[in-house]
Enzyme design. Structure first.
Site, mmCIF file in Angstrom:
data_model
loop_
_atom_site.group_PDB
_atom_site.id
_atom_site.type_symbol
_atom_site.label_atom_id
_atom_site.label_comp_id
_atom_site.label_asym_id
_atom_site.label_seq_id
_atom_site.Cartn_x
_atom_site.Cartn_y
_atom_site.Cartn_z
ATOM 1 N N GLN A 155 -0.976 2.518 18.977
ATOM 2 C CA GLN A 155 -0.962 3.613 18.001
ATOM 3 C C GLN A 155 -0.728 4.867 18.835
ATOM 4 O OE1 GLN A 155 -0.813 4.274 14.759
ATOM 5 N NE2 GLN A 155 -0.841 6.441 15.328
ATOM 6 N N GLN A 157 0.872 7.949 17.975
ATOM 7 C CA GLN A 157 0.732 9.284 17.402
ATOM 8 C C GLN A 157 -0.733 9.722 17.439
ATOM 9 O OE1 GLN A 157 1.448 9.804 13.189
ATOM 10 N NE2 GLN A 157 2.398 11.785 13.477
ATOM 11 N N GLY A 284 -4.049 3.743 7.651
ATOM 12 C CA GLY A 284 -3.439 3.013 6.550
ATOM 13 C C GLY A 284 -2.106 2.438 6.983
ATOM 14 N N GLU A 287 4.312 5.002 10.684
ATOM 15 C CA GLU A 287 5.724 4.932 10.319
ATOM 16 C C GLU A 287 6.632 4.597 11.500
ATOM 17 O OE1 GLU A 287 3.709 7.608 10.281
ATOM 18 O OE2 GLU A 287 4.688 9.405 11.057
ATOM 19 N N ASN A 288 6.237 3.678 12.370
ATOM 20 C CA ASN A 288 7.089 3.385 13.516
ATOM 21 C C ASN A 288 8.474 2.976 13.011
ATOM 22 O OD1 ASN A 288 4.982 3.884 15.417
ATOM 23 N ND2 ASN A 288 4.069 1.948 14.763
ATOM 24 N N GLU A 312 5.092 5.361 4.124
ATOM 25 C CA GLU A 312 5.662 5.023 5.448
ATOM 26 C C GLU A 312 7.191 4.979 5.371
ATOM 27 O OE1 GLU A 312 3.513 5.508 7.512
ATOM 28 O OE2 GLU A 312 1.752 5.161 6.261
ATOM 29 N N HIS A 315 8.775 8.389 5.527
ATOM 30 C CA HIS A 315 8.875 8.932 6.887
ATOM 31 C C HIS A 315 10.231 8.608 7.544
ATOM 32 C CE1 HIS A 315 5.176 10.920 7.921
ATOM 33 N NE2 HIS A 315 4.413 9.908 7.561
ATOM 34 N N GLU A 334 4.129 15.447 7.434
ATOM 35 C CA GLU A 334 3.255 14.819 6.428
ATOM 36 C C GLU A 334 3.339 15.456 5.045
ATOM 37 O OE1 GLU A 334 2.230 12.074 6.931
ATOM 38 O OE2 GLU A 334 2.037 11.844 9.116
ATOM 39 N N ASP A 389 -6.133 14.762 16.910
ATOM 40 C CA ASP A 389 -6.990 13.802 16.191
ATOM 41 C C ASP A 389 -8.268 14.463 15.674
ATOM 42 O OD1 ASP A 389 -5.340 11.639 16.523
ATOM 43 O OD2 ASP A 389 -6.455 10.771 18.204
ATOM 44 N N ARG A 567 -10.300 0.378 9.349
ATOM 45 C CA ARG A 567 -9.443 1.495 8.938
ATOM 46 C C ARG A 567 -10.331 2.720 8.751
ATOM 47 N NH1 ARG A 567 -6.151 1.793 3.233
ATOM 48 N NH2 ARG A 567 -5.270 3.886 3.522
ATOM 49 N N LYS A 569 -10.203 5.720 7.509
ATOM 50 C CA LYS A 569 -10.344 6.405 6.230
ATOM 51 C C LYS A 569 -11.345 5.685 5.323
ATOM 52 C CE LYS A 569 -7.992 6.571 2.017
ATOM 53 N NZ LYS A 569 -6.837 6.384 1.156
HETATM 54 ZN ZN LIG Z 1 2.376 10.028 7.101
#
Ligand SMILES: [Zn+2]
Length: 616
Positions: A155, A157, A284, A287-288, A312, A315, A334, A389, A567, A569
Site C-alpha cells: 500500500q 499511497q 476500502g 486505485e492501483n 476506484e 480514479h 479524491e 496519513d 479495514r 474505516k
Molecule cells: Zn479515492
C-alpha cells in the site's frame, strides 16, 4: 488511508521540486527529498525476490537518468531500506559509485544521495526492505483464508513506496516501469501493470507498466491467487474462497467503464482488473492502475457496496490520469473521484441511489468537520511535513465533491461535463497543483461564462475552512421516508424494509436516538438479525451503536468483527467509541492485542493512538 488526528510540529524545510509533467512548472512537495529540477527518473526496472521467510523484498532498482542542468547527484527517498551498493552504467559497463544515507526523519524517512557523475545514463541500487516496511504487509498462511500459502501486498499511497523501493517519491514525478519478480512456485505475483491471465504459476513473472504513473501507484501483491474474467478487459484476481462471489458482486464493472467513457472520454489503461485482498487490507480500495486493490468487506452478497468499485474505477481518470502534484492537493484526486463515482452510480442505478450515497457522504463529512481542527478542513490543506496519513479525513473527498456539485449546479450539467472531459484530455498523464487547477478553471470555465461564479467564491471553497454558506446540502427523499418510518417504529409500529438497501439501513441505524431503550435494541435485533448481519457496513453501524448502548448480546460479534476485519474505516470508529469508558477501553485493549498480528502496520498505528494515547 488512515483516519487519525495528530499534530506534529510544522516543518520549515519544504523542498522545491520541478514537476516534469507540467512543462517545467514548479510544484512544492514537502514530503520528498527528490530534486526533480536537477535530475528526473522517467523509467524504472525492478528485479525483486519476494522472500516470505524473511518478510523481505531483495533485489535491484535501475533508473534511467535525465539531467536538467549539470547536476552530479541524485536524491532519492527511502525508509528502512538496507542499501547494499549503488552502481552507474558508464561505457557499457556497471561500475560502483558512492552513496550516502541521511539522518532518519520520522515522517520522510532517509534521503539517499548517489553520485552520478556527468555522463552515466543509468543508476542501479542493490537493496533489501525491512520486515517492518510501512508499505508492505506480510501474512502467514494461517492469516489467509486458504491457510496453506502466505500472502503479501503493498500500500504505497501516500509516501510508502519509499519503504520498498528507493525512489523519487513525489506524485509530481511520472515514470514507467518493468519488473521481474521471483517468488515461490505455485504463488502468483501481480502488480499495477499488464498482469497475465495465464494459469501458469512458475514463480517467475515479467511485468510492464507502459504508461507514466506516479510513484505511489506502483503496487505489488503475491499469494495463492486465481483469476476469472468478467469480460474481455475485466478480470478478478483472488484467493479461491471468494473469487466466484467477487465475480458475481462486480458484474456491473464493464458497464461502469462504458458509462464513464461516455461522460469523460476513453479509458486509457487497456485492462481494468480487480484484486481481492485479505481482510487485513487497511483501506476500502486502492486505485492501483490496471489492477485496483479491493477489501473483501465489500463482497456483501447483495451488490449494494459496488460504489467502491465505481470509486476506484473513477480514479482511472481523476488521480491516475490527472494526478495531484503533492499531498496538499489530494482533493484533486479524491474530490474529483468522489464526484465521478457518484455520476457513475447515477448513470447505472439512477438518481435515487446516487442521492442516498451523496447524502451519506455528507453526513460523514459533517461528523469529521466537528472533530477536525478548522485548518484541517481546508481543501488545499497546509500539511508542513506532517504525515498525510495523520490528517486523512473526508474533507478532500466529500468537500471536494460538493465543490464540483456546486459548480455543476451553477454552470449546468452540460457545460460542466464538457469542461471536465476537456480537463481530463488536457492534463492526461500529468501531475497538477491546486494553483494550476485554479488557473485552468478561471480560463476555461469562469471566463467563458461571466458572472456565474466569482474567483472569490472559488478561493473560499479551496482555501477557507468549513463549508461556504451556499454549499449544497445533499438530502435524500428515500432517507426522509426512513426517518418517518423510524418515528412510527419507535412508537411501536412495524418497519417496511422489504426494498431497503444497505444505504437505508445505514441511515436508519445511524439516525436512531441515542436514548433508544434496551427493549427496542433487542426488538430490532430479533426482527432484523443486525448483530449477525454479514454485510460489513451494516454490522459496523450496529456494533458502533451497541458500544454506546452497552448492548451485551452484540459483544461476541464485536470481538469477532475486530479480530477478522482490518479495514481501518470499519475498525477504527469502533475502537474510538470503546476508548470512551475505562471498562470498554480495558476490554478493547485485550481484543486489540489479540487482533494486532493480523492488522496492517497502518491500522496498528492509527488504533494504537486511540487505545494508548499516552505512548504517542
Ligand atoms: Zn479515492
Amino acid at each position: 488511508m488512515a483516519i487519525k488526528q495528530q499534530f506534529l510540529q510544522w516543518a520549515t524545510a519544504a523542498t522545491l521540486v520541478a514537476s516534469t509533467a507540467t512543462q517545467g512548472a514548479w510544484a512544492e512537495d514537502a514530503h520528498s527529498y527528490a530534486k526533480l529540477d536537477e535530475v528526473s527518473t522517467p523509467h524504472l526496472e525492478l528485479d525483486l525476490t519476494i522472500d516470505f521467510d524473511n518478510k523481505q523484498l531483495v533485489g535491484t532498482a535501475t533508473y534511467d537518468l535525465v539531467r536538467h542542468g549539470d547536476a552530479d547527484t541524485l536524491h532519492l527517498d527511502t525508509r528502512d531500506l538496507t542499501i547494499e551498493k549503488t552502481e552507474l552504467w558508464v561505457d557499457n559497463a556497471w561500475q560502483e559509485t558512492a552513496y550516502q544515507l541521511g539522518d532518519t526523519h520520522e515522517t520522510l524517512g532517509q534521503e539517499l544521495t548517489i553520485s552520478i557523475g556527468d555522463s552515466a545514463e543509468k543508476v542501479r541500487i542493490h537493496y533489501a526492505t525491512a520486515p517492518t516496511a510501512s508499505g508492505l504487509q506480510w501474512l502467514t498462511p494461517e492469516q489467509t483464508a486458504g491457510k496453506e500459502h502466505p500472502f503479501m501486498f503493498s500500500q504505497s499511497q501516500p509516501i510508502h513506496s519509499r519503504s520498498w523501493i528507493p525512489i523519487q517519491d513525489t506524485p509530481a514525478l511520472r515514470l514507467t516501469y518493468n519488473a521481474t519478480l521471483h517468488t515461490e512456485p505455485g504463488l502468483l505475483a501481480v502488480m499495477s501493470a499488464n498482469n497475465s491471465l495465464s494459469d501458469e504459476r512458475s514463480g517467475e513473472y515479467q511485468l510492464s507498466m507502459p504508461q507514466p504513473i506516479s510513484p505511489y501507484l506502483i503496487a505489488i501483491a503475491a499469494g495463492d491467487l486465481e483469476v476469472k474474467s468478467i469480460s474481455d478487459n475485466v478480470a478478478v484476481f483472488a484467493e479461491s474462497y471468494i473469487i466466484d462471489d467477487a465475480v458475481w458482486e462486480w458484474a456491473d464493472t464493464p458497464a461502469m467503464i462504458t458509462a464513464t467513457e461516455a461522460m469523460y472520454g476513453p479509458y486509457r489503461w487497456d485492462r481494468y482488473d480487480l484484486l481481492v485482498l485479505p481482510p487485513s487490507f487497511p483501506y476500502g480500495g486502492m486505485e492501483n492502475p490496471r489492477l485496483s486493490f479491493i477489501t473483501p468487506t465489500v463482497v456483501s452478497g447483495d451488490r449494494t457496496l459496488i460504489n467502491l468499485i465505481a470509486h476506484e474505477l473513477a480514479h482511472s481518470w481523476s488521480g491516475n490520469l490527472v494526478t495531484n502534484a503533492s499531498w496538499r492537493d489530494l482533493w484533486i484526486n479524491e474530490g474529483f473521484t468522489s464526484y465521478v463515482e457518484n455520476r457513475i452510480m447515477e448513470a447505472l442505478f439512477g438518481e435515487r441511489r446516487a442521492r442516498m450515497e451523496l447524502a451519506l457522504g455528507y453526513q460523514d463529512l459533517l461528523e469529521d468537520m466537528q472533530r477536525l481542527a478548522p485548518q484541517d478542513t481546508v481543501l488545499n490543506i497546509e500539511l508542513g511535513t506532517r504525515h498525510p496519513d495523520d490528517v486523512f479525513s473526508n474533507v478532500p473527498y466529500v468537500k471536494g465533491q460538493l465543490f464540483l456539485v456546486y459548480l455543476e449546479e451553477k454552470f449546468g450539467r452540460e457545460t460542466f461535463d464538457a469542461f471536465l472531459r476537456q480537463y481530463f484530455d488536457d492534463f492526461a498523464f500529468q501531475s497538477i497543483s491546486t494553483k494550476q487547477f485554479k488557473e485552468y478553471l478561471a480560463r476555461n470555465l469562469l471566463a467563458k461564462h461571466a458572472n456565474v461564479v466569482s474567483m472569490d467564491k472559488i478561493n473560499e471553497w479551496i482555501h477557507q475552512p468549513g463549508l461556504p454558506a451556499d454549499a449544497p446540502k445533499p438530502e435524500s427523499d428515500a432517507f426522509a421516508q426512513v426517518e418517518k418510518q423510524m418515528q412510527r417504529w419507535l412508537k411501536g409500529g412495524q418497519l417496511q424494509t422489504a426494498d431497503w438497501t444497505t444505504h437505508e439501513w445505514l441511515h436508519f441505524i445511524n439516525s436512531l436516538p441515542l436514548d433508544i431503550s434496551s427493549v427496542n435494541m433487542e426488538r430490532l435485533d430479533k426482527e432484523y438479525g443486525l448483530t449477525a448481519s454479514q454485510n460489513a457496513e451494516i454490522a459496523h453501524a450496529w456494533l458502533r451503536l451497541s458500544i454506546v448502548k452497552n448492548y451485551e448480546p452484540a459483544r461476541d460479534r464485536l470481538r469477532n468483527y475486530l479480530l477478522t476485519i482490518g479495514r481501518n474505516k470499519l475498525v477504527s470508529p469502533l475502537y474510538r467509541e470503546l476508548a470512551r469508558t475505562s471498562d470498554n477501553l480495558k476490554w478493547a485493549r485485550e481484543v486489540y492485542q489479540q487482533a494486532k498480528p493480523g492488522y496492517h502496520p497502518l491500522t496498528q498505528t492509527v488504533n494504537e493512538a486511540l487505545l494508548y494515547p499516552d505512548n504517542d
